[in-house]
Write an enzyme that holds these catalytic residues in place. Sequence first.
Site: not given
Ligand code: BDP
Length: 684
Positions: A291, A370, A398
């Site tokens: 990401e 996730d 989340e």
């Molecule tokens: C996701 C989240 C994000 C996190 C990412 C992570 O949406 O904000 O940075 O995981 O685990 O669930 O790095």
Amino acid sequence: GEGYKAWLRYPPLNLNQAKEYASWCGEIVIAASEPSAVLKNACEELANGIGSMLGTAPQIGGSGKLPRFLRITTGDLAELQGAMETAELEELGEEGYVLKTVREPGREYIAIAGRTDRGALYGAFHFLRLMQTGQSVNDLSVIEKPAAKLRMIDHWDNMDGSIERGYAGQSIFYRNGKFIMDRKRIRDYARMMAAVGLNAISINNVNVHETETRLITPELLPSAAAAADIFREYGVRLFLSVNFASPIPCGGLTTADPLDSGVRRFWAERAADVYRHIPDFGGFLVKADSEFQPGPFTYGRDHADGANMLAEALRLYGGIVIWRCFVYDCLQDWRDRKTDRARAAYDHFRPLDGKFADNVVLQIKNGPMDFQVREPASPLFGGLRQTNQILELQITQEYTGQQTHLCFLVPQWKEVLDFDTYASGEGSTVAKAATGELFDRPLGGIAGVSNIGDDSNWTGHLLAQANYYGYGRLIWRPELTAEQIADEWVRITFGLDPVVVATICRMLLDSWIIYEKYTSPLGVGWMVNPGHHYGPNVDGYEYSKWGTYHYADCRGVGVDRTVKTGTGYTGQYHDEVAARFEAIESCPDELLLFFHHVPYTHVLKSGKTVIQHIYDTHFEGAEQADKLVDAWRGLQGKIDEARYESALSRLQEQSKHAKEWRDVVNSYFLRKSGIDDEQGRTIY
Ligand code: BDP
């Protein structure tokens, strides 16, 4: 404020049991000549907790003159040898403890004993818990040690004070780029951690922005060290998330290539500096090549090159590198059904098994996607045999209602821990893989993403405290049932009134399934609003690049992840598991759409068609969310007004919102499928 004391409330006990407790709790004898800070805190917690529950605090450091007393012991436990099996005592390890009622001529005492001060600290909290939950202490013979070595909390706190995916206010650590150093609050937090057996904390977001990059430099290290000092006194080690590209902004280098000698020197220097400030520093937590975070890929290197380079810098000091496996192509093409985000972590890391240094630990999210409401366990568990690994869970809600909806996650986590990978035949559970037991790894454990912030009750939704509490208790002892954990938390938090206990336990234990019913069906996940991830939006992520699709059209829905006709993801599991998920007939209903694309008329094991299942669960879920409000209302007058009102308003919000979920999801599928609800209910 309301709920601030969480599981450290210690309200006055007015039970028969109180007399029994009082008979033991007149004094605390400390069997250590120079008690450490940890041991002092254990005694202070006992004294304060007991004092508050019984009305009289025990005398600390007495000499055992009373006929009955508490005796806290560390180190050599020879005195217990008559009372316990020697073999048991030997197996206590560094963090285990004994609670034992010892009767000798002329004196009786309860021994709270650990090989180390941390063991004794956990024993002290266990003793307090017995009192908080109203259990007899007259004949104790408890011996406990944690299942997992590393029992960690990951904070996604940013130094501007915001918290990534935080739903309980702002950071308790930072504001406006600086540490707040509210020592009282951090200390109370450390107490809460120790009370549930947690021993490690990372205090900054895995997405490391510019300010936090400087946490490992002389500018911010003294403040990080001050926080570490507080945590240390409760047995908690500090970790920091680092930015893989730090050598560039902080070292004036032009590269962060892990094989570059200047880069290696940079990290060696930073490590030395960190350990000068924090001698027992835990290590670095790293999100790399994920990401948009930088990583070794930029330099044509792999994850092992990156992790091992950092590991070398920390090795000298006993530090470890926790390297996250949340790596996938976040710019993938939704039209290409062969690319599958679920495959990514395994595809990246399985080929590197055996290549990581022994002070590297891979941190693996519970599922391949996730933190959705329902996912199968990640195939990396059981897939990696020669690599240290820890399990990552998300305590912050989340995707599970953001602490407005009630969602007690312990039942979900239990399913993850109990998931059988078959890596070494039957019984090769994720719990065993994560603790290191399965392949006899030197390091193992569990990390959870924190759900706390500076809200007065820590978690926003008062009942979300149960998730933090439950997380700590479960990873200490994965055999505990969700029922046991819920029951314990409710008693500690709301007292022992049987109606209160039964009602709140039921609410907690039903809540995950209720949430699942009115949100995305049958394991397919997502269907949330992009960005903030709150609330229904069925196609919210359907035509974007994040790899999170349900592929609903007029004929059917679900992702074909089979080897035969789909993305091949099922092939990442060991044979027994792969076969179960591969065949529609044996794939469990709750994960059907995660693994298969089926027509709406496909009949589930439950006997219902997929479309009817969607309608029914959404009506039921929304109705049950309403009932949660009624159940809570039934407790009015039985719990204090402030806490009653605060949870009530969240439950009301949930019930409104569950209807929105119901309507959006049902009407979407009615329009796609053109198939009416058998029961003729109105679908908006
Ligand atoms: C996701 C989240 C994000 C996190 C990412 C992570 O949406 O904000 O940075 O995981 O685990 O669930 O790095």
